[in-house]
Scaffold this motif. Sequence first.
Motif, mmCIF file in Angstrom:
data_model
loop_
_atom_site.group_PDB
_atom_site.id
_atom_site.type_symbol
_atom_site.label_atom_id
_atom_site.label_comp_id
_atom_site.label_asym_id
_atom_site.label_seq_id
_atom_site.Cartn_x
_atom_site.Cartn_y
_atom_site.Cartn_z
ATOM 1 N N VAL A 1 0.581 -1.359 0.236
ATOM 2 C CA VAL A 1 -0.073 0.233 0.180
ATOM 3 C C VAL A 1 1.080 1.172 -0.123
ATOM 4 O O VAL A 1 0.887 2.273 -0.544
ATOM 5 N N ASN A 2 2.217 2.122 0.728
ATOM 6 C CA ASN A 2 2.673 2.093 0.788
ATOM 7 C C ASN A 2 3.354 2.811 -1.077
ATOM 8 O O ASN A 2 4.111 3.810 -0.994
ATOM 9 N N ALA A 3 3.912 1.228 -1.197
ATOM 10 C CA ALA A 3 3.959 1.877 -2.461
ATOM 11 C C ALA A 3 3.573 2.145 -3.912
ATOM 12 O O ALA A 3 3.744 3.668 -4.408
ATOM 13 N N LEU A 4 2.178 1.625 -3.527
ATOM 14 C CA LEU A 4 1.582 2.209 -4.470
ATOM 15 C C LEU A 4 1.087 3.582 -4.065
ATOM 16 O O LEU A 4 0.760 4.634 -5.279
ATOM 17 N N GLU A 5 0.973 3.784 -2.059
ATOM 18 C CA GLU A 5 0.968 5.401 -2.254
ATOM 19 C C GLU A 5 2.007 5.975 -2.742
ATOM 20 O O GLU A 5 1.401 7.287 -3.372
ATOM 21 N N TYR A 6 3.314 5.725 -3.056
ATOM 22 C CA TYR A 6 4.609 6.525 -3.465
ATOM 23 C C TYR A 6 4.004 6.633 -5.593
ATOM 24 O O TYR A 6 3.852 7.868 -5.466
ATOM 25 N N ARG A 7 3.398 5.761 -5.795
ATOM 26 C CA ARG A 7 3.025 5.609 -7.171
ATOM 27 C C ARG A 7 2.357 6.716 -7.300
ATOM 28 O O ARG A 7 1.760 7.805 -8.308
ATOM 29 N N VAL A 8 0.966 6.649 -6.169
ATOM 30 C CA VAL A 8 -0.219 7.799 -6.834
ATOM 31 C C VAL A 8 0.946 9.339 -6.248
ATOM 32 O O VAL A 8 0.019 10.551 -7.486
ATOM 33 N N ASN A 9 0.981 9.231 -5.978
ATOM 34 C CA ASN A 9 1.593 11.147 -5.260
ATOM 35 C C ASN A 9 2.718 11.359 -6.912
ATOM 36 O O ASN A 9 2.916 11.853 -6.819
ATOM 37 N N PHE A 10 3.276 10.576 -7.490
ATOM 38 C CA PHE A 10 4.282 10.659 -7.737
ATOM 39 C C PHE A 10 3.241 11.041 -9.257
ATOM 40 O O PHE A 10 3.291 12.353 -9.603
ATOM 41 N N LEU A 11 2.324 10.355 -9.747
ATOM 42 C CA LEU A 11 1.645 10.223 -10.709
ATOM 43 C C LEU A 11 0.553 11.820 -10.524
ATOM 44 O O LEU A 11 0.609 12.775 -11.619
ATOM 45 N N GLY A 12 0.763 12.078 -9.496
ATOM 46 C CA GLY A 12 -0.363 13.461 -9.519
ATOM 47 C C GLY A 12 0.259 14.661 -9.360
ATOM 48 O O GLY A 12 -0.028 15.758 -10.172
ATOM 49 N N ASN A 13 2.033 14.779 -8.971
ATOM 50 C CA ASN A 13 2.926 15.232 -9.032
ATOM 51 C C ASN A 13 3.095 15.949 -10.561
ATOM 52 O O ASN A 13 3.425 16.347 -11.192
ATOM 53 N N LEU A 14 3.473 14.306 -11.165
ATOM 54 C CA LEU A 14 3.514 14.778 -12.110
ATOM 55 C C LEU A 14 2.822 15.588 -13.136
ATOM 56 O O LEU A 14 2.548 15.891 -14.354
ATOM 57 N N THR A 15 1.334 14.960 -12.704
ATOM 58 C CA THR A 15 0.699 15.579 -13.925
ATOM 59 C C THR A 15 -0.283 16.476 -13.212
ATOM 60 O O THR A 15 -0.319 17.723 -14.631
ATOM 61 N N LEU B 1 2.404 19.619 -12.203
ATOM 62 C CA LEU B 1 3.366 20.075 -13.496
ATOM 63 C C LEU B 1 3.227 19.180 -14.831
ATOM 64 O O LEU B 1 3.537 20.853 -15.283
ATOM 65 N N LEU B 2 2.321 18.289 -15.522
ATOM 66 C CA LEU B 2 2.602 18.322 -16.743
ATOM 67 C C LEU B 2 1.146 20.198 -16.990
ATOM 68 O O LEU B 2 1.228 20.823 -18.043
ATOM 69 N N PHE B 3 -0.071 19.777 -16.397
ATOM 70 C CA PHE B 3 -1.160 20.830 -16.216
ATOM 71 C C PHE B 3 -0.503 22.314 -15.952
ATOM 72 O O PHE B 3 -0.841 22.971 -17.114
ATOM 73 N N MET B 4 0.238 22.512 -15.335
ATOM 74 C CA MET B 4 1.603 24.404 -14.661
ATOM 75 C C MET B 4 1.960 24.183 -15.991
ATOM 76 O O MET B 4 1.682 25.594 -16.244
ATOM 77 N N SER B 5 2.466 23.182 -16.973
ATOM 78 C CA SER B 5 3.561 24.255 -17.795
ATOM 79 C C SER B 5 2.558 24.386 -19.308
ATOM 80 O O SER B 5 2.488 24.770 -20.348
ATOM 81 N N LEU B 6 1.168 23.294 -19.378
ATOM 82 C CA LEU B 6 0.580 23.993 -20.497
ATOM 83 C C LEU B 6 0.092 25.009 -20.663
ATOM 84 O O LEU B 6 -0.263 25.804 -21.225
#
Length: 120
Positions: free
Chosen positions: A65-79, A81-86
């Motif tokens: 669950v912790n590993a999934l949480e880190y992945r979700v956090n990373f994907l959320g941050n990436l999303t 950043l992509l939105f802000m760059s747009l």
Amino acid sequence: MLYRLVLCVFLSFLASFSMAEQMSAEDEKKLAKTVVELERSVAVLQLSTASLGDYQSLATKIAHVNALEYRVNFLGNLTFLLFMSLVVFFFKLRHQQKRLLALEQREIEKSNQQESKDVK
């Protein structure tokens, strides 16, 4: 006299209704608290009767669950950043379009002035 009687009956109805509402709200709070305490007691009882294998499988699941949480956090941050760059890209594009339009306007004005000089 009849109006006073009707008014008294109406007010007593409202008072009893509001008292009933308060009583039911307090009962719901007590019931919710009791349910939470019972669930906590059941969880403690289940943990106290668990074996070593159960604890190890629980630790494995928590790590997953912790590993999934880190992945979700990373994907959320990436999303984000992509939105802000747009957003930045579209602001720059809008600014560039305004500059291009102003340049085109200047060119049109220069050509109009040139044509007016040529006509004279």
